[in-house]
Scaffold this motif. Structure first.
Motif, mmCIF file in Angstrom:
data_model
loop_
_atom_site.group_PDB
_atom_site.id
_atom_site.type_symbol
_atom_site.label_atom_id
_atom_site.label_comp_id
_atom_site.label_asym_id
_atom_site.label_seq_id
_atom_site.Cartn_x
_atom_site.Cartn_y
_atom_site.Cartn_z
ATOM 1 N N GLY A 43 -20.560 -21.676 67.005
ATOM 2 C CA GLY A 43 -21.521 -22.315 67.896
ATOM 3 C C GLY A 43 -22.188 -23.499 67.224
ATOM 4 N N LEU A 44 -23.246 -24.003 67.852
ATOM 5 C CA LEU A 44 -23.974 -25.147 67.308
ATOM 6 C C LEU A 44 -25.026 -24.642 66.323
ATOM 7 N N CYS A 45 -24.912 -25.044 65.072
ATOM 8 C CA CYS A 45 -25.818 -24.564 64.036
ATOM 9 C C CYS A 45 -27.165 -25.270 64.146
ATOM 10 N N ILE A 46 -28.230 -24.500 64.117
ATOM 11 C CA ILE A 46 -29.570 -25.085 64.258
ATOM 12 C C ILE A 46 -30.286 -25.122 62.896
ATOM 13 N N ALA A 47 -30.562 -23.969 62.324
ATOM 14 C CA ALA A 47 -31.316 -23.963 61.069
ATOM 15 C C ALA A 47 -31.079 -22.657 60.334
ATOM 16 N N LEU A 48 -31.322 -22.688 59.022
ATOM 17 C CA LEU A 48 -31.152 -21.491 58.199
ATOM 18 C C LEU A 48 -32.288 -20.518 58.472
ATOM 19 N N LYS A 49 -31.925 -19.248 58.681
ATOM 20 C CA LYS A 49 -32.954 -18.238 58.917
ATOM 21 C C LYS A 49 -33.347 -17.582 57.589
ATOM 22 N N ASP A 50 -32.408 -16.959 56.925
ATOM 23 C CA ASP A 50 -32.733 -16.393 55.619
ATOM 24 C C ASP A 50 -31.484 -16.214 54.765
ATOM 25 N N ILE A 51 -31.732 -16.029 53.475
ATOM 26 C CA ILE A 51 -30.638 -15.796 52.547
ATOM 27 C C ILE A 51 -30.537 -14.300 52.329
ATOM 28 N N VAL A 52 -29.340 -13.743 52.513
ATOM 29 C CA VAL A 52 -29.162 -12.306 52.364
ATOM 30 C C VAL A 52 -28.899 -11.956 50.901
ATOM 31 N N LYS A 53 -28.026 -12.722 50.288
ATOM 32 C CA LYS A 53 -27.659 -12.388 48.917
ATOM 33 C C LYS A 53 -27.294 -13.654 48.157
ATOM 34 N N LEU A 54 -27.894 -13.801 46.987
ATOM 35 C CA LEU A 54 -27.536 -14.903 46.094
ATOM 36 C C LEU A 54 -26.679 -14.320 44.990
ATOM 37 N N GLY A 55 -25.439 -14.779 44.862
ATOM 38 C CA GLY A 55 -24.573 -14.257 43.807
ATOM 39 C C GLY A 55 -24.877 -14.909 42.472
ATOM 40 N N ASP A 56 -24.062 -14.606 41.480
ATOM 41 C CA ASP A 56 -24.238 -15.230 40.171
ATOM 42 C C ASP A 56 -23.767 -16.681 40.244
ATOM 43 N N SER A 57 -24.471 -17.537 39.529
ATOM 44 C CA SER A 57 -24.070 -18.939 39.489
ATOM 45 C C SER A 57 -23.053 -19.139 38.383
ATOM 46 N N ILE A 58 -22.067 -19.950 38.655
ATOM 47 C CA ILE A 58 -21.068 -20.238 37.626
ATOM 48 C C ILE A 58 -20.972 -21.745 37.422
ATOM 49 N N ILE A 59 -20.478 -22.152 36.280
ATOM 50 C CA ILE A 59 -20.204 -23.568 36.064
ATOM 51 C C ILE A 59 -18.720 -23.733 35.841
ATOM 52 N N LEU A 60 -18.220 -24.883 36.245
ATOM 53 C CA LEU A 60 -16.787 -25.160 36.085
ATOM 54 C C LEU A 60 -16.616 -26.233 35.015
ATOM 55 N N PRO A 61 -15.541 -26.165 34.276
ATOM 56 C CA PRO A 61 -15.313 -27.171 33.256
ATOM 57 C C PRO A 61 -15.284 -28.569 33.862
ATOM 58 N N GLY A 62 -15.949 -29.498 33.255
ATOM 59 C CA GLY A 62 -15.912 -30.872 33.722
ATOM 60 C C GLY A 62 -16.879 -31.173 34.849
ATOM 61 N N ASP A 63 -17.670 -30.206 35.244
ATOM 62 C CA ASP A 63 -18.640 -30.438 36.322
ATOM 63 C C ASP A 63 -19.998 -29.888 35.883
ATOM 64 N N GLY A 64 -20.995 -30.759 35.907
ATOM 65 C CA GLY A 64 -22.324 -30.324 35.458
ATOM 66 C C GLY A 64 -23.057 -29.480 36.472
ATOM 67 N N ALA A 65 -22.486 -29.370 37.675
ATOM 68 C CA ALA A 65 -23.201 -28.651 38.734
ATOM 69 C C ALA A 65 -22.983 -27.147 38.617
ATOM 70 N N SER A 66 -23.883 -26.391 39.237
ATOM 71 C CA SER A 66 -23.695 -24.943 39.275
ATOM 72 C C SER A 66 -23.175 -24.556 40.645
#
Lengths: 233, 121
Positions: A43-66
């Motif tokens: 459907g048409l996305c309006i807005a985020l309601k809530d976050i259910v689960k945040l997993g572990d953050s990982i980093i990838l080689p060559g990318d500074g982002a998580s």
């Protein structure tokens, strides 16, 4: 009319957002990605309601982002077939009556789903319901732009809109043609109907209700209503 | 993107309006233009519907009072989102209403709706 959809995605948080709290950064990122977009078969996305689960953050080689795997719930506009919604008339054309809800425009009532008998008035560019009177003559009820209208959702159509290729193929004629086809392709459309008593422009039915209430409340109301039903059917 | 459940639960218009107001109040200084557009337009739409005057308490007392009418959840939701004011509108929202509800019941239902869902107009 609105539902919550549970979705799962891996969200990339760029280094410049590391000063934010992870949940805040993820919220922004999800909203940036989805708000005001149509998700196929969701459907048409309006807005985020809530976050259910945040997993572990990982980093990838060559990318500074998580990268974080997130399960979240999103507010989505997705009326079920059979829902009755009140909107406004956006325009009328030979194809039928186009309706807008302000945030969603792709609602069409095809001529076959209008009140019967209806005709299209070329001069006024409006559909007209030829309401039959008791003496055999008709009373014209116009469907003017901007009027509030109640309709029933009869069908929903999702279309995959793949990215359009490079627009510059030399000839301007072909580009204009490809543009028009791109315009026609809407990812999410709703087909609606108003061919039931009580549906259609609100004032068609309100005036009846008021008159009756003014005369005498109670049974008379219902009797007249029933008569009207048989006429329209 | 993975869709684990396209319809986890349904929302009343009031709930949507509350969340959107929350988002609008915590204004972000950069980006998120799409979010701003859709929240603004959706709020505009919702603020013209009767949910503008509804309260959570009103809706729950409505649900409690209509238990006797044996309406389905979808019908209750439809009534809350677009409260009917005429017997004709009840016919639209409730399937086979002529068989399931007597005329008196329809009038009672309309009174309950007017009391809880269409307050202070």
């Amino acid at each position: 009319m609105f539902v919550l959809a549970e979705l799962k995605d891996t969200i990339r948080i760029a280094p410049e957002q590391f000063h934010l709290k992870l949940s805040e950064a993820v919220r922004d990122e999800i909203n940036r990605k989805l708000a005001n977009k149509v998700l196929l078969n969701v459907g048409l996305c309006i807005a985020l309601k809530d976050i259910v689960k945040l997993g572990d953050s990982i980093i990838l080689p060559g990318d500074g982002a998580s990268h974080t795997e997130v399960i979240f719930r999103y507010i989505v506009f997705r009326p079920t077939v059979g829902d009755v919604i009140t909107g406004k008339i956006r325009s009328c054309s030979r194809e039928g009556v186009h309706i807008t809800l302000g945030f969603f425009d792709d609602i069409l009532i095809p001529p076959t789903a209008l009140q019967h008998p209806s005709r299209f008035e070329e001069a006024e560019q409006a559909w007209v319901w030829e309401y039959p009177l008791e003496n055999g003559e008709g009373h014209d009820l116009f469907m003017d732009i901007g009027e509030p209208i109640k309709f029933r959702v009869s069908r929903e159509i999702f279309e995959e809109s793949s990215p359009i290729g490079p627009p510059d193929q030399a000839e301007s004629a072909s580009t204009s043609a490809s543009q028009t086809t791109a315009d026609v392709k809407t990812p999410y459309r709703i087909i609606a109907a108003i061919n039931e008593s009580g549906l259609g422009v609100l004032s068609w039915w309100e005036s009846h209700g008021q008159e009756e209430n003014g005369e005498d409340d109670g049974n008379e109301e219902d009797v007249e209503e029933v008569e009207m039903d048989t006429e329209t059917v | 993107m993975e869709v684990s459940n396209p319809c986890y639960s349904v929302l009343t218009n009031l709930e949507v309006m509350e969340s959107l107001r929350g988002i609008k109040d915590t204004k972000k200084k950069y980006g998120l233009r799409n979010l701003a557009t859709i929240t603004y337009e959706t709020l505009q739409f919702l603020e013209e519907t009767p949910c503008k005057n509804q309260t959570r308490e009103g809706i729950s007392s409505f649900i409690n009072e209509v238990k006797a009418f044996k309406l389905t959840k979808t019908e209750c939701l439809a009534i809350v989102n677009d409260p009917p004011t005429l017997p004709l509108h009840i016919q639209l929202l409730i399937e086979d209403s002529e068989e399931r509800l007597t005329e008196d019941q329809v009038n009672q239902l309309l009174a309950i709706i007017a009391k809880h869902l269409i307050t202070n107009e």
